[in-house]
Every structure is written in C-alpha cells, then in structure tokens.
Write an enzyme that holds these catalytic residues in place. Sequence first.
Site, PDB file in Angstrom:
ATOM      1  N   VAL A   1       3.539  -5.742   3.206  1.00  0.00           N
ATOM      2  CA  VAL A   1       3.356  -7.024   4.189  1.00  0.00           C
ATOM      3  C   VAL A   1       3.889  -8.220   3.395  1.00  0.00           C
ATOM      4  CG1 VAL A   1       1.745  -8.451   5.139  1.00  0.00           C
ATOM      5  CG2 VAL A   1       1.101  -5.974   5.113  1.00  0.00           C
TER       6      VAL A   1
ATOM      7  N   ASP B   1     -12.511   1.302  12.388  1.00  0.00           N
ATOM      8  CA  ASP B   1     -12.562   1.050  10.947  1.00  0.00           C
ATOM      9  C   ASP B   1     -12.949  -0.554  10.636  1.00  0.00           C
ATOM     10  OD1 ASP B   1     -11.995   1.909   8.494  1.00  0.00           O
ATOM     11  OD2 ASP B   1      -9.948   1.391   8.558  1.00  0.00           O
TER      12      ASP B   1
ATOM     13  N   MET C   1       1.523   3.093   2.218  1.00  0.00           N
ATOM     14  CA  MET C   1       2.425   3.255   3.547  1.00  0.00           C
ATOM     15  C   MET C   1       3.289   2.172   4.031  1.00  0.00           C
ATOM     16  SD  MET C   1       1.748   6.355   4.311  1.00  0.00           S
ATOM     17  CE  MET C   1       0.737   7.596   3.762  1.00  0.00           C
ATOM     18  N   GLY C   2       3.283   1.229   3.260  1.00  0.00           N
ATOM     19  CA  GLY C   2       3.873   0.019   3.504  1.00  0.00           C
ATOM     20  C   GLY C   2       3.774  -1.291   2.821  1.00  0.00           C
TER      21      GLY C   2
ATOM     22  N   GLY D   1       0.777  -1.367   0.107  1.00  0.00           N
ATOM     23  CA  GLY D   1       0.046   0.169   0.062  1.00  0.00           C
ATOM     24  C   GLY D   1       0.717   1.193  -0.082  1.00  0.00           C
TER      25      GLY D   1
ATOM     26  N   LYS E   1       4.602  -6.867   8.794  1.00  0.00           N
ATOM     27  CA  LYS E   1       4.192  -5.552   8.210  1.00  0.00           C
ATOM     28  C   LYS E   1       5.380  -4.608   8.307  1.00  0.00           C
ATOM     29  CE  LYS E   1      -0.025  -4.103   8.883  1.00  0.00           C
ATOM     30  NZ  LYS E   1      -1.095  -3.456   9.652  1.00  0.00           N
TER      31      LYS E   1
END
Length: 484
Positions: free
Chosen positions: A24, A137, A21-22, A19, A39
């Site tokens: 996995v 969420d 931001m990072g 994604g 992660k």
Amino acid sequence: MQQRLIANRYALLAELGRGAMGVVWRAQDQLLGRAVALKELHPPQGIAAEERNVLEERMLREARTAGRLNHPAVVTVYDIVRENGRTYLAMELVDASDLATVVERHGPRDSVWMAGVALQVLGALETAHAAGIVHRDVKPSNIMVRPDGAVKLTDFGIAQAMDDPRLTTNGGIVGSPAYMSPDRLSGWEASPASDLWALGVTMAHAVEGISPFERTSTASTLHAIMNEPPVLRLASLALAEVIRGLLTVDPARRLTASQARGMLTAIVQGTAPVPLPRKKKNTAVRVAAVALGVVVLAGAAFAGYQAFKPKNTSAAGSPTTSGTPTSANSTEWSTDTAPLPIGAPLPSRRIATYGRGGDVTQWNLTGTECAKDFLTQGSPVLASVPCDKPHGIQLFSAATPLWDQPKTVAYPGKDWLADFGRKYCNEQFQATASRSKEALGFTALVPTQQEWQAWNDPTTPGRQEVLCVVWKQDRAPLAGTLVG
C-alpha cells in the site's frame, strides 16, 4: 530519483505498508490534486495462476463492494487500474492507526470510547447488510481510528454479497479464525449475525487488551470460541452486557444491530441502559465441543438431553451397579465412590472432579493438549507437553453443557454433570479408541461447585467444562496424539 507514476496519473510518494500479497502506497493523484492510498497487488513469485486470479478478483470485489456503500465509516474507492500485469486500487487515504495497533501501543481502551468506535463500525455494517453484503472479516486490524475519533472499516476484499458466490479456491471458510462465530465454524454461511459476533470479539479485544479467543494453536482457538466465553474484567457493566449479547452462541438469540445500537448509544450518552427484550429460554441443553480436531456442535447428539435431574437407565454409558469394569476400551462406568488416598491413580471410567477442592486440584489444558503425568488424586495438571513426545494423558474432547446460559447460572450439581459426562465422553471415546490398538483408559472430569462459581475470579477464572481424558490402560506412555 524519478517518482514512479502509475497509469500516468498516480505518483508514488511513500510505502505505507507491505504484506505477502501486496503493497500500500501513499500516492498523489496528479489529475485531481489529492492524496490517495494506492493498493498494489503483488503476489509472490511462483504463485499458481488460479490463486492469482482469485486475489485479483478479491481486489475487484473490494472496489465493487465499497463502491456500493455510502457511509462515512466505509473507505471510499476512487479508481481501479491495471498496468504492466499488475492491479492497483486507488482509495481514500486515511491517516490513522488501526485499532489493533492502538491497543498494542496504548493499552486497553475505555468503555465509553470503545462504544463510540463500535457505533461507527456498526453503522458501516448496517449499511453493508442493507445492501446485501456481509463483511466476513471484522477485526481490530481492519478498523482505522483517526486521532479525532472518526472510524473507517476497511478491507472488503473478502466481503460476500448474498447473491454472489464465495471467492475461495477450495471451498474453505475465509476469514480470521479468532473472530469467526460458532455458526460459521459449524458450516453455516456468513451472515449479518456473524459480522455482529466479530464486532463483539473486537470490542472485547479493545477493552481488555487481548484477543478473547486467540490461543497458541488453531485447535485451541476454535475450542475457546465454542467453549470459553470471554472473561471481561475491565469492561464497564453496560459494555460487558453488549459484548456478551453479541457473543451469544445461538445466532437466533444474538443481539441484533438495532438492539446493539440502542445499548451503545446509551453508553456514549450516559443515559439509562436500554432493556433487552426477554426471549423465552430453551430448556434443552445444547453442547458445543471441539472433538477430533474439528469444531462440532454436539447438541445434535444430545438433542433429547433436557432435564437437569439425571435419569437412571441401564443403557450403555450409564452408571453400572458393579465396580470398575476390566474389559479393554469398555464404556461401562463404575459407581464406586470410596475416597481415594492422595497420590492414588484415578481409575478409568470413574467420574472425578477438577478445580478448587476437586480430585484434580487444577487443570490448565485446553483444546486437545497432552500432559506428562497421569491423573492422580489431589494433584494438579498444570502444563502441556507436545503430543508427539511421550506423555501420560491427552484431553481428547471438552464441552460446556450450559454454554447458551449466562455464566452466573446455578451449579447444576455433580450428579447431573456426571451423567452428562458419561454420555458425552462415551460418544467421543468411541471415535478416539478406534484410532488405537492399545487398551485405553478414559474418564470424565467435571468441575466442582467452587470451580464453577469462580468464573469471574479476577486472577484465575473458574471453568464450567466437562473434560474427557484418555491414557493407556497399563499406564505406559503414549507416543502420539489419539485425536485426528
């Protein structure tokens, strides 16, 4: 090619997902000899140091939160590592697809199957809530479903402990808009009740195959949450009752976790439905509206608006005894009810009907959308146009007067809806008119009885909203939005 080794312990085997931001990774814990998900926080280049710190703290929060929870439907976190300026979270590897992917690939889910999944998610939420943690969420992409039916609720990165300050850099609401409850959108803190709302939205998405509130823009999504109860065509009657109970706008009347558990268990076991306790209904009519691009609960403005039968008053905004007023941006209303010929322009400040058998035969706009043509007798409004392009009319506000009642509630009558529309649209127009130096016309459209009662039509569900529509008094095109 040499395997990348993190903390001299975790060997990276394959990328599972990526994604903004990072990443996995599937990794092997060489110390304990087990497969893990690793992660890696990897923000884009140039991100501000403050924002990076927030992201790192969220990852730490995910580790701390999951570490406090002991439930089979919560992903276990094993370790957190910092190396070479990056942060890594080692957690239980779940070989499963998320619920959003399952629905996308295989279509709407069976009601009994979904009830079983929802029970497991509910158990994870009950454990979190008992520990003073709100997930914030809950959505299909955060629910992993294994082939054997076991469920894992993931991504506690924005979870909020009730004794812990929020993690935002600007004080904004964190979460996915289409799954947020009306109380959160109205500024209330996240709570167990808002998690349960999100579970209800998730269930509706899974059994119907589409997200019930997601629209093409944030404004129309928020409008749908506040004004458009989801249409449930495929859910069983028993599961639909659970979903509607969880999607009760008033959090005080929303299903509790205990009530939902009893109803879901009955669905899974095929036993008699669990009756809900009957709460005394509030006779006050409360309003939910999207106005001026911001979600507001307009109930406060109409706190005294309680009776079904309109009262005759001479206050501003009530019907007048004369014809259509001529003063620019007036909020006095016409009581002229003489039939109009087909194709005639609908006058300003004269109540009109929309929907089946109405003055406007069909209405397809939502949110604060614009349309090319003006309102004319006997014509539909079928498509929107960009509000920054020339257009004839704009839907500047909408409200569902009986939003806290079942959709099966009896039609309150055109007179009652008209009285409501005058008061509501007057209030919204005063703010809208202040944004324009032009003389504006506006009116309220109220649903016909046929439109109101067609709420469960399988092809074109009826609507129960009161619509506020604005245009230039001289019928010249509008060149921009009148809604901030």
